[in-house]
Design a protein around this motif. Structure first.
Motif, mmCIF file in Angstrom:
data_model
loop_
_atom_site.group_PDB
_atom_site.id
_atom_site.type_symbol
_atom_site.label_atom_id
_atom_site.label_comp_id
_atom_site.label_asym_id
_atom_site.label_seq_id
_atom_site.Cartn_x
_atom_site.Cartn_y
_atom_site.Cartn_z
ATOM 1 N N ALA A 22 53.856 42.250 -0.504
ATOM 2 C CA ALA A 22 54.644 43.222 0.255
ATOM 3 C C ALA A 22 55.257 42.576 1.492
ATOM 4 C CB ALA A 22 53.761 44.403 0.654
ATOM 5 N N PHE A 23 54.465 41.806 2.211
ATOM 6 C CA PHE A 23 54.951 41.190 3.450
ATOM 7 C C PHE A 23 56.071 40.187 3.173
ATOM 8 C CE2 PHE A 23 54.533 37.874 6.775
ATOM 9 C CZ PHE A 23 54.885 38.644 7.867
ATOM 10 N N THR A 24 55.917 39.363 2.154
ATOM 11 C CA THR A 24 56.925 38.335 1.875
ATOM 12 C C THR A 24 58.206 38.915 1.284
ATOM 13 O OG1 THR A 24 55.865 37.899 -0.270
ATOM 14 C CG2 THR A 24 55.257 36.474 1.577
ATOM 15 N N SER A 25 58.163 40.144 0.794
ATOM 16 C CA SER A 25 59.382 40.758 0.259
ATOM 17 C C SER A 25 60.290 41.294 1.367
ATOM 18 C CB SER A 25 59.024 41.889 -0.711
ATOM 19 O OG SER A 25 58.412 42.963 -0.024
ATOM 20 N N LEU A 26 59.762 41.421 2.583
ATOM 21 C CA LEU A 26 60.562 41.930 3.702
ATOM 22 C C LEU A 26 61.587 40.897 4.146
ATOM 23 C CD1 LEU A 26 57.670 43.390 5.904
ATOM 24 C CD2 LEU A 26 59.117 44.645 4.283
ATOM 25 N N ASP A 27 62.712 41.387 4.674
ATOM 26 C CA ASP A 27 63.661 40.436 5.246
ATOM 27 C C ASP A 27 63.150 39.977 6.615
ATOM 28 O OD1 ASP A 27 64.454 42.212 7.311
ATOM 29 O OD2 ASP A 27 66.070 43.049 6.099
ATOM 30 N N GLU A 28 63.763 38.945 7.143
ATOM 31 C CA GLU A 28 63.252 38.306 8.353
ATOM 32 C C GLU A 28 63.224 39.256 9.548
ATOM 33 O OE1 GLU A 28 61.883 35.420 8.753
ATOM 34 O OE2 GLU A 28 62.142 34.799 6.667
ATOM 35 N N ARG A 29 64.216 40.105 9.673
ATOM 36 C CA ARG A 29 64.271 41.007 10.833
ATOM 37 C C ARG A 29 63.125 42.011 10.819
ATOM 38 N NH1 ARG A 29 70.147 43.384 10.321
ATOM 39 N NH2 ARG A 29 69.425 43.348 8.155
ATOM 40 N N GLY A 79 52.533 51.368 -0.168
ATOM 41 C CA GLY A 79 51.973 51.743 -1.460
ATOM 42 C C GLY A 79 51.657 50.545 -2.330
ATOM 43 N N GLY A 80 51.890 50.694 -3.623
ATOM 44 C CA GLY A 80 51.553 49.651 -4.588
ATOM 45 C C GLY A 80 52.616 48.568 -4.682
ATOM 46 N N PRO A 81 52.370 47.575 -5.542
ATOM 47 C CA PRO A 81 53.268 46.421 -5.626
ATOM 48 C C PRO A 81 54.539 46.664 -6.433
ATOM 49 C CG PRO A 81 51.449 46.173 -7.166
ATOM 50 C CD PRO A 81 51.169 47.425 -6.394
ATOM 51 N N GLU A 82 54.639 47.800 -7.105
ATOM 52 C CA GLU A 82 55.804 48.035 -7.947
ATOM 53 C C GLU A 82 57.060 48.250 -7.093
ATOM 54 O OE1 GLU A 82 53.805 51.733 -6.836
ATOM 55 O OE2 GLU A 82 53.112 49.951 -7.934
ATOM 56 N N LYS A 83 58.190 47.782 -7.613
ATOM 57 C CA LYS A 83 59.511 47.950 -6.991
ATOM 58 C C LYS A 83 59.558 47.403 -5.561
ATOM 59 C CE LYS A 83 60.700 52.027 -9.765
ATOM 60 N NZ LYS A 83 61.173 53.442 -9.738
ATOM 61 N N SER A 84 58.904 46.281 -5.330
ATOM 62 C CA SER A 84 58.855 45.725 -3.974
ATOM 63 C C SER A 84 60.239 45.358 -3.455
ATOM 64 C CB SER A 84 57.944 44.494 -3.947
ATOM 65 O OG SER A 84 56.595 44.867 -4.076
ATOM 66 N N LEU A 96 63.114 46.708 -4.175
ATOM 67 C CA LEU A 96 63.847 47.929 -3.816
ATOM 68 C C LEU A 96 63.293 48.528 -2.526
ATOM 69 C CD1 LEU A 96 66.004 49.982 -4.485
ATOM 70 C CD2 LEU A 96 64.375 51.128 -6.029
ATOM 71 N N LYS A 97 61.983 48.521 -2.370
ATOM 72 C CA LYS A 97 61.376 49.022 -1.132
ATOM 73 C C LYS A 97 61.851 48.206 0.068
ATOM 74 C CE LYS A 97 57.140 50.711 -3.355
ATOM 75 N NZ LYS A 97 55.667 50.562 -3.456
ATOM 76 N N ALA A 98 61.909 46.880 -0.123
ATOM 77 C CA ALA A 98 62.350 46.006 0.966
ATOM 78 C C ALA A 98 63.806 46.255 1.327
ATOM 79 C CB ALA A 98 62.150 44.549 0.570
ATOM 80 N N ALA A 99 64.619 46.673 0.362
ATOM 81 C CA ALA A 99 66.025 46.974 0.638
ATOM 82 C C ALA A 99 66.183 48.324 1.335
ATOM 83 C CB ALA A 99 66.823 46.959 -0.664
ATOM 84 N N ILE A 100 65.323 49.280 1.013
ATOM 85 C CA ILE A 100 65.406 50.620 1.604
ATOM 86 C C ILE A 100 64.901 50.632 3.045
ATOM 87 C CG2 ILE A 100 64.424 52.954 1.472
ATOM 88 C CD1 ILE A 100 64.412 52.622 -1.586
ATOM 89 N N LEU A 101 63.849 49.868 3.316
ATOM 90 C CA LEU A 101 63.157 49.971 4.600
ATOM 91 C C LEU A 101 64.049 49.699 5.816
ATOM 92 C CD1 LEU A 101 60.527 50.572 6.030
ATOM 93 C CD2 LEU A 101 59.856 48.174 5.692
ATOM 94 N N PRO A 102 64.885 48.655 5.846
ATOM 95 C CA PRO A 102 65.712 48.434 7.044
ATOM 96 C C PRO A 102 66.617 49.621 7.371
ATOM 97 C CG PRO A 102 65.724 46.487 5.648
ATOM 98 C CD PRO A 102 65.072 47.578 4.859
#
Length: 246
Positions: free
Chosen positions: A175-182, A211-216, A218-224
Protein backbone atom coordinates in the motif's frame (compact mmCIF):
# COMPACT_ATOMS: atom_id res chain seq x y z
CA UNK A 1 80.24 -59.29 -73.60
CA UNK A 2 79.81 -57.13 -70.52
CA UNK A 3 76.38 -55.82 -69.81
CA UNK A 4 76.19 -52.14 -69.87
CA UNK A 5 74.77 -50.46 -66.77
CA UNK A 6 73.24 -47.05 -66.51
CA UNK A 7 73.57 -44.94 -63.36
CA UNK A 8 70.46 -43.10 -62.35
CA UNK A 9 70.94 -39.37 -62.16
CA UNK A 10 70.41 -37.63 -58.77
CA UNK A 11 67.19 -36.18 -60.02
CA UNK A 12 65.88 -39.45 -61.37
CA UNK A 13 62.54 -41.05 -60.56
CA UNK A 14 63.90 -43.37 -57.84
CA UNK A 15 65.67 -40.56 -56.00
CA UNK A 16 62.61 -38.38 -56.19
CA UNK A 17 60.57 -41.25 -54.75
CA UNK A 18 62.90 -41.59 -51.77
CA UNK A 19 62.73 -37.87 -51.10
CA UNK A 20 58.97 -37.98 -51.41
CA UNK A 21 58.79 -40.70 -48.75
CA UNK A 22 61.14 -38.87 -46.37
CA UNK A 23 59.27 -35.56 -46.53
CA UNK A 24 56.12 -36.76 -44.67
CA UNK A 25 58.33 -38.29 -41.96
CA UNK A 26 60.12 -34.98 -41.43
CA UNK A 27 56.82 -33.13 -41.28
CA UNK A 28 55.45 -35.64 -38.79
CA UNK A 29 58.48 -35.27 -36.52
CA UNK A 30 58.29 -31.47 -36.72
CA UNK A 31 54.56 -31.51 -35.98
CA UNK A 32 55.10 -33.83 -33.02
CA UNK A 33 57.66 -31.44 -31.53
CA UNK A 34 55.31 -28.50 -32.01
CA UNK A 35 52.52 -30.38 -30.20
CA UNK A 36 54.85 -31.30 -27.35
CA UNK A 37 56.03 -27.70 -27.00
CA UNK A 38 52.44 -26.42 -26.98
CA UNK A 39 51.44 -29.01 -24.38
CA UNK A 40 54.36 -27.92 -22.24
CA UNK A 41 53.38 -24.26 -22.53
CA UNK A 42 49.75 -25.04 -21.64
CA UNK A 43 50.83 -27.15 -18.67
CA UNK A 44 53.13 -24.45 -17.31
CA UNK A 45 50.42 -21.81 -17.80
CA UNK A 46 47.84 -23.98 -16.01
CA UNK A 47 50.19 -24.54 -13.07
CA UNK A 48 50.92 -20.81 -12.84
CA UNK A 49 47.23 -19.86 -13.00
CA UNK A 50 45.70 -22.54 -10.77
CA UNK A 51 48.40 -23.63 -8.32
CA UNK A 52 50.78 -20.75 -7.64
CA UNK A 53 50.42 -17.22 -6.23
CA UNK A 54 51.80 -15.66 -9.42
CA UNK A 55 48.21 -14.76 -10.38
CA UNK A 56 47.05 -14.71 -6.77
CA UNK A 57 44.70 -12.26 -5.07
CA UNK A 58 46.46 -9.07 -4.03
CA UNK A 59 43.50 -6.73 -3.57
CA UNK A 60 39.74 -6.84 -2.92
CA UNK A 61 37.83 -3.84 -4.26
CA UNK A 62 34.47 -3.01 -2.66
CA UNK A 63 31.92 -0.70 -4.28
CA UNK A 64 28.34 0.28 -3.52
CA UNK A 65 28.52 0.47 0.27
CA UNK A 66 26.71 3.30 2.04
CA UNK A 67 26.03 1.96 5.52
CA UNK A 68 28.21 -1.13 5.51
CA UNK A 69 31.91 -0.36 5.71
CA UNK A 70 34.32 -1.70 3.09
CA UNK A 71 36.44 -3.34 5.80
CA UNK A 72 33.38 -5.16 7.13
CA UNK A 73 32.55 -6.42 3.64
CA UNK A 74 36.11 -7.67 3.11
CA UNK A 75 36.02 -9.41 6.48
CA UNK A 76 32.77 -11.24 5.67
CA UNK A 77 33.86 -12.02 2.09
CA UNK A 78 36.92 -13.74 3.59
CA UNK A 79 39.09 -13.81 0.46
CA UNK A 80 42.53 -15.08 1.44
CA UNK A 81 45.38 -13.07 -0.03
CA UNK A 82 47.50 -15.10 -2.44
CA UNK A 83 44.68 -17.46 -3.44
CA UNK A 84 45.02 -18.16 -7.19
CA UNK A 85 42.48 -15.91 -8.85
CA UNK A 86 41.13 -18.77 -10.98
CA UNK A 87 40.29 -20.73 -7.81
CA UNK A 88 38.44 -17.96 -5.97
CA UNK A 89 35.06 -19.29 -4.81
CA UNK A 90 32.71 -16.58 -6.08
CA UNK A 91 29.59 -18.49 -5.01
CA UNK A 92 30.98 -18.79 -1.50
CA UNK A 93 31.73 -15.06 -1.32
CA UNK A 94 28.25 -14.24 -2.59
CA UNK A 95 26.64 -16.60 -0.09
CA UNK A 96 28.52 -15.13 2.86
CA UNK A 97 27.74 -11.54 1.88
CA UNK A 98 24.06 -12.30 1.30
CA UNK A 99 23.87 -13.33 4.94
CA UNK A 100 24.36 -9.68 5.89
CA UNK A 101 20.82 -8.37 6.49
CA UNK A 102 21.59 -5.04 4.85
CA UNK A 103 22.69 -6.61 1.54
CA UNK A 104 20.14 -6.75 -1.27
CA UNK A 105 22.35 -8.12 -4.07
CA UNK A 106 26.01 -8.92 -4.73
CA UNK A 107 28.07 -9.06 -7.91
CA UNK A 108 31.53 -10.65 -7.90
CA UNK A 109 34.08 -10.17 -10.71
CA UNK A 110 37.62 -11.44 -11.10
CA UNK A 111 39.86 -8.74 -12.55
CA UNK A 112 43.10 -10.20 -13.86
CA UNK A 113 45.79 -10.51 -12.83
CA UNK A 114 45.14 -10.12 -9.09
CA UNK A 115 41.92 -8.34 -8.06
CA UNK A 116 38.55 -9.49 -6.73
CA UNK A 117 35.87 -6.85 -7.35
CA UNK A 118 32.77 -6.82 -5.13
CA UNK A 119 29.81 -4.60 -5.96
CA UNK A 120 26.96 -4.43 -3.43
CA UNK A 121 23.46 -3.05 -3.54
CA UNK A 122 22.26 -2.28 -0.03
CA UNK A 123 18.64 -2.44 1.01
CA UNK A 124 16.99 0.96 1.02
CA UNK A 125 14.79 1.38 4.11
CA UNK A 126 11.30 2.78 3.60
CA UNK A 127 9.74 2.19 7.00
CA UNK A 128 10.92 1.73 10.57
CA UNK A 129 9.43 -1.04 12.68
CA UNK A 130 9.77 -1.23 16.46
CA UNK A 131 9.67 -4.80 17.74
CA UNK A 132 10.40 -6.47 21.11
CA UNK A 133 13.80 -7.43 19.65
CA UNK A 134 14.61 -3.83 18.79
CA UNK A 135 14.32 -1.36 15.94
CA UNK A 136 14.16 -2.86 12.46
CA UNK A 137 14.01 -1.34 9.00
CA UNK A 138 11.78 -2.47 6.14
CA UNK A 139 12.54 -2.10 2.44
CA UNK A 140 10.30 -2.06 -0.64
CA UNK A 141 10.37 -5.88 -0.83
CA UNK A 142 8.86 -6.02 2.68
CA UNK A 143 12.14 -7.44 4.01
CA UNK A 144 12.70 -6.55 7.65
CA UNK A 145 16.31 -6.19 8.80
CA UNK A 146 17.95 -4.88 11.96
CA UNK A 147 19.17 -1.32 12.09
CA UNK A 148 22.88 -1.04 12.82
CA UNK A 149 22.55 2.65 13.68
CA UNK A 150 19.94 5.23 14.59
CA UNK A 151 17.30 5.03 11.84
CA UNK A 152 16.60 8.16 9.80
CA UNK A 153 14.07 10.34 11.59
CA UNK A 154 11.95 10.96 8.50
CA UNK A 155 10.96 7.32 7.97
CA UNK A 156 7.29 6.52 8.63
CA UNK A 157 6.62 3.98 11.36
CA UNK A 158 5.23 0.55 10.53
CA UNK A 159 2.86 -0.97 13.08
CA UNK A 160 1.65 -4.55 12.73
CA UNK A 161 -0.89 -6.55 14.66
CA UNK A 162 -2.21 -10.06 14.29
CA UNK A 163 -0.45 -13.40 14.12
CA UNK A 164 0.64 -13.37 10.47
CA UNK A 165 3.11 -10.50 10.60
CA UNK A 166 4.75 -11.44 7.29
CA UNK A 167 1.47 -11.13 5.43
CA UNK A 168 0.64 -7.93 7.30
CA UNK A 169 4.05 -6.44 6.46
CA UNK A 170 3.68 -7.26 2.76
CA UNK A 171 0.22 -5.69 2.64
CA UNK A 172 1.37 -2.53 4.41
CA UNK A 173 4.45 -2.11 2.22
CA UNK A 174 2.44 -2.75 -0.96
CA UNK A 175 0.00 0.00 0.00
CA UNK A 176 2.74 2.46 0.95
CA UNK A 177 4.83 1.90 -2.19
CA UNK A 178 1.79 2.35 -4.45
CA UNK A 179 1.42 5.98 -3.29
CA UNK A 180 2.87 8.78 -5.36
CA UNK A 181 5.77 10.74 -3.90
CA UNK A 182 3.70 13.72 -2.75
CA UNK A 183 1.28 11.59 -0.75
CA UNK A 184 4.01 9.31 0.55
CA UNK A 185 5.83 12.32 2.01
CA UNK A 186 2.77 13.05 4.19
CA UNK A 187 2.57 9.58 5.75
CA UNK A 188 3.69 9.25 9.36
CA UNK A 189 2.37 5.80 10.33
CA UNK A 190 1.45 2.74 8.25
CA UNK A 191 -0.59 0.28 10.25
CA UNK A 192 -2.10 -3.11 9.55
CA UNK A 193 -5.19 -4.09 11.52
CA UNK A 194 -6.55 -7.60 10.81
CA UNK A 195 -10.17 -6.46 10.91
CA UNK A 196 -9.68 -3.39 8.70
CA UNK A 197 -6.57 -3.94 6.62
CA UNK A 198 -4.10 -1.11 6.03
CA UNK A 199 -4.57 2.25 7.70
CA UNK A 200 -2.28 5.26 7.33
CA UNK A 201 -1.86 8.29 9.55
CA UNK A 202 -0.93 11.45 7.67
CA UNK A 203 0.16 14.91 8.70
CA UNK A 204 -2.48 17.31 10.07
CA UNK A 205 -4.23 14.48 11.97
CA UNK A 206 -5.62 12.89 8.83
CA UNK A 207 -6.29 9.17 8.44
CA UNK A 208 -6.50 7.05 5.31
CA UNK A 209 -8.52 3.86 5.44
CA UNK A 210 -6.90 1.79 2.71
CA UNK A 211 -8.29 -1.67 3.34
CA UNK A 212 -7.04 -4.74 1.51
CA UNK A 213 -4.42 -5.07 -1.22
CA UNK A 214 -6.87 -5.26 -4.11
CA UNK A 215 -6.99 -2.38 -6.64
CA UNK A 216 -4.00 -0.65 -5.05
CA UNK A 217 -3.13 1.29 -8.21
CA UNK A 218 -6.67 2.66 -8.48
CA UNK A 219 -6.73 3.57 -4.78
CA UNK A 220 -3.41 5.38 -5.20
CA UNK A 221 -4.87 7.36 -8.12
CA UNK A 222 -8.04 8.32 -6.21
CA UNK A 223 -6.37 9.36 -2.96
CA UNK A 224 -4.58 12.57 -4.11
CA UNK A 225 -7.87 13.92 -5.46
CA UNK A 226 -9.66 12.96 -2.26
CA UNK A 227 -7.03 14.71 -0.13
CA UNK A 228 -7.87 18.06 -1.72
CA UNK A 229 -11.16 18.01 0.17
CA UNK A 230 -11.58 19.09 3.78
CA UNK A 231 -11.82 16.23 6.23
CA UNK A 232 -10.04 13.96 8.66
CA UNK A 233 -10.76 10.45 7.39
CA UNK A 234 -10.28 9.47 3.76
CA UNK A 235 -11.71 6.07 2.92
CA UNK A 236 -10.66 4.32 -0.30
CA UNK A 237 -11.49 0.78 0.81
CA UNK A 238 -14.21 0.89 -1.84
CA UNK A 239 -12.92 2.39 -5.07
CA UNK A 240 -16.50 2.65 -6.34
CA UNK A 241 -17.51 4.84 -3.40
CA UNK A 242 -14.54 6.65 -1.80
CA UNK A 243 -15.57 8.95 1.04
CA UNK A 244 -14.30 11.86 3.12
CA UNK A 245 -15.57 12.36 6.65
CA UNK A 246 -14.82 14.84 9.46
Amino acid sequence: MRESTTRESPGGPRERGRRGQAEPRRRFRAGRWIVLVLLGVVTVAAVLVFFTPVFGVRSVQVRGTEVLGSDRVRQVASVEEGTPLARVDRDGIRRRLNELPRVDSVRIRLVWPSTVSIRLVEREPLLVERTPEGVRLVDDDAVSFPSSAQPPGDLPELRLSGEDTERARRAAVAAFTSLDERVRAQVRIVEFVPSAGVRMSLTEDRTVEWGGPEKSALKAAILPVLLTREGNTYDVTSTELPTVSP
